[in-house]
Design an enzyme around this catalytic site. Sequence first.
Site, PDB file in Angstrom:
ATOM      1  N   ASN A  11      -5.636  14.841   8.803  1.00  0.00           N
ATOM      2  CA  ASN A  11      -6.583  15.867   8.370  1.00  0.00           C
ATOM      3  C   ASN A  11      -7.965  15.220   8.363  1.00  0.00           C
ATOM      4  OD1 ASN A  11      -8.131  17.716   6.977  1.00  0.00           O
ATOM      5  ND2 ASN A  11      -7.023  17.492   5.029  1.00  0.00           N
ATOM      6  N   TRP A  12      -8.758  15.556   9.369  1.00  0.00           N
ATOM      7  CA  TRP A  12     -10.076  14.922   9.475  1.00  0.00           C
ATOM      8  C   TRP A  12     -11.073  15.484   8.463  1.00  0.00           C
ATOM      9  CZ3 TRP A  12     -11.313  14.354  15.494  1.00  0.00           C
ATOM     10  CH2 TRP A  12     -10.458  13.374  16.030  1.00  0.00           C
ATOM     11  N   LYS A  13     -10.703  16.579   7.805  1.00  0.00           N
ATOM     12  CA  LYS A  13     -11.611  17.229   6.833  1.00  0.00           C
ATOM     13  C   LYS A  13     -12.955  17.520   7.520  1.00  0.00           C
ATOM     14  CE  LYS A  13      -9.007  15.103   3.174  1.00  0.00           C
ATOM     15  NZ  LYS A  13      -8.930  14.638   1.798  1.00  0.00           N
ATOM     16  N   HIS A  98      -5.042  23.573   0.934  1.00  0.00           N
ATOM     17  CA  HIS A  98      -5.371  22.193   0.572  1.00  0.00           C
ATOM     18  C   HIS A  98      -6.093  22.204  -0.780  1.00  0.00           C
ATOM     19  CE1 HIS A  98      -7.264  18.270   0.549  1.00  0.00           C
ATOM     20  NE2 HIS A  98      -6.364  17.899   1.437  1.00  0.00           N
ATOM     21  N   GLU A 100      -8.584  20.748  -1.838  1.00  0.00           N
ATOM     22  CA  GLU A 100     -10.045  20.835  -1.762  1.00  0.00           C
ATOM     23  C   GLU A 100     -10.494  22.281  -1.558  1.00  0.00           C
ATOM     24  OE1 GLU A 100     -10.554  17.775   1.208  1.00  0.00           O
ATOM     25  OE2 GLU A 100      -9.929  16.296  -0.272  1.00  0.00           O
ATOM     26  N   GLU A 168       0.755  16.888  -2.222  1.00  0.00           N
ATOM     27  CA  GLU A 168      -0.404  16.003  -2.332  1.00  0.00           C
ATOM     28  C   GLU A 168      -0.914  16.019  -3.773  1.00  0.00           C
ATOM     29  OE1 GLU A 168      -2.550  15.513   1.694  1.00  0.00           O
ATOM     30  OE2 GLU A 168      -3.255  17.371   0.814  1.00  0.00           O
ATOM     31  N   GLY A 174      -7.786  10.480  -1.612  1.00  0.00           N
ATOM     32  CA  GLY A 174      -9.044   9.763  -1.435  1.00  0.00           C
ATOM     33  C   GLY A 174      -9.360   8.748  -2.520  1.00  0.00           C
ATOM     34  N   SER A 213      -3.798   9.171  -0.120  1.00  0.00           N
ATOM     35  CA  SER A 213      -3.996   7.723   0.033  1.00  0.00           C
ATOM     36  C   SER A 213      -2.893   7.029   0.832  1.00  0.00           C
ATOM     37  CB  SER A 213      -4.181   7.057  -1.337  1.00  0.00           C
ATOM     38  OG  SER A 213      -5.364   7.523  -1.947  1.00  0.00           O
ATOM     39  N   GLY A 234      -5.523  11.809   5.245  1.00  0.00           N
ATOM     40  CA  GLY A 234      -6.942  12.130   5.319  1.00  0.00           C
ATOM     41  C   GLY A 234      -7.733  10.982   5.911  1.00  0.00           C
ATOM     42  N   GLY A 235      -8.351  10.199   5.047  1.00  0.00           N
ATOM     43  CA  GLY A 235      -9.254   9.124   5.472  1.00  0.00           C
ATOM     44  C   GLY A 235      -8.703   8.218   6.566  1.00  0.00           C
TER      45      GLY A 235
HETATM   46  P1  PGA Z   1      -6.420  10.911   1.872  1.00  0.00           P
HETATM   47  O1  PGA Z   1      -6.390  12.516   1.954  1.00  0.00           O
HETATM   48  O2  PGA Z   1      -5.372  10.405   2.808  1.00  0.00           O
HETATM   49  O3  PGA Z   1      -7.810  10.537   2.279  1.00  0.00           O
HETATM   50  O4  PGA Z   1      -6.107  10.547   0.445  1.00  0.00           O
HETATM   51  C1  PGA Z   1      -5.194  13.212   2.097  1.00  0.00           C
HETATM   52  C2  PGA Z   1      -5.454  14.696   2.218  1.00  0.00           C
HETATM   53  O5  PGA Z   1      -6.303  15.225   1.486  1.00  0.00           O
HETATM   54  O6  PGA Z   1      -4.816  15.389   3.046  1.00  0.00           O
END
Ligand code: PGA
Length: 251
Positions: A11-13, A98, A100, A168, A174, A213, A234-235
């Site tokens: 997930n590149w966000k 998600h 967020e 999640e 993150g 993470s 994510g990251g």
């Molecule tokens: P992260 O994000 O791997 O940067 O913790 C995961 C996500 O929000 O899908």
Amino acid sequence: MTAPRPLVAGNWKMNGLKAQLKELTELAQGFDDALKSKIDLLVCPPATLVCPAANATNGARIAIGAQDCHTGVSGAHTGDVSAQMLGDCGATFVIVGHSERRADHGESDATVRAKAKAVLAAGLTAIVCVGETRAQREANEATAVVGRQIDGSLDALFDPAKIVVAYEPVWAIGTGLTPTTADVAQMHEFIRHRLVALYKEAGAGVRILYGGSVKPSNARELMGVKNVDGALVGGASLKAADFLGIAAAYR
Ligand code: PGA
């Protein structure tokens, strides 16, 4: 029933200009036949890159997905994008709910369910995200919260073959923090029971991803937990080398 085929999803966000597409080339090179025989790989870039990403990965067996969609198909919704439009661009998955989006845009379980329904109606697969906050975990409410999110965001009428669930924990996203493997095992088993209650035997085949993470150094341990059928990253999905390092947990 045998365990579902693992899915490692990135997930590149809200990250990535056109230059970021070069990571897909590197990803395609590293996604060799040995890995292809074991897992599915998915990248969800921002909406602006869904079309070029799908073109770039064409033939490489790397699926492309989106991070959100509208509940409708078309109409007077300035700035929104429908699942059908994303499918038209080459997306085969859409992440919905998600944390967020639940936090930044006030998305309720009912909204998430309507979005998942729109994704399925467009012939795509919905990745439905659930997870508790730190305060909810500390108050011993994690399973109750996730149970409510599952019940509210899924529908017994959905085709379980077109559903992926991503657990999640909000406090792990993150932050570099991850739950213990015992906590992950407990939550994924809980989610599995809920899915079997909803979809009978087919619930055993729904992939349950862990997210929060995930990185190359902890992927093997987390992916080794029972009922963990892959990762939502994510990251660490922004660099092909890191993302491949996570996928390597399945080598
Ligand atoms: P992260 O994000 O791997 O940067 O913790 C995961 C996500 O929000 O899908």
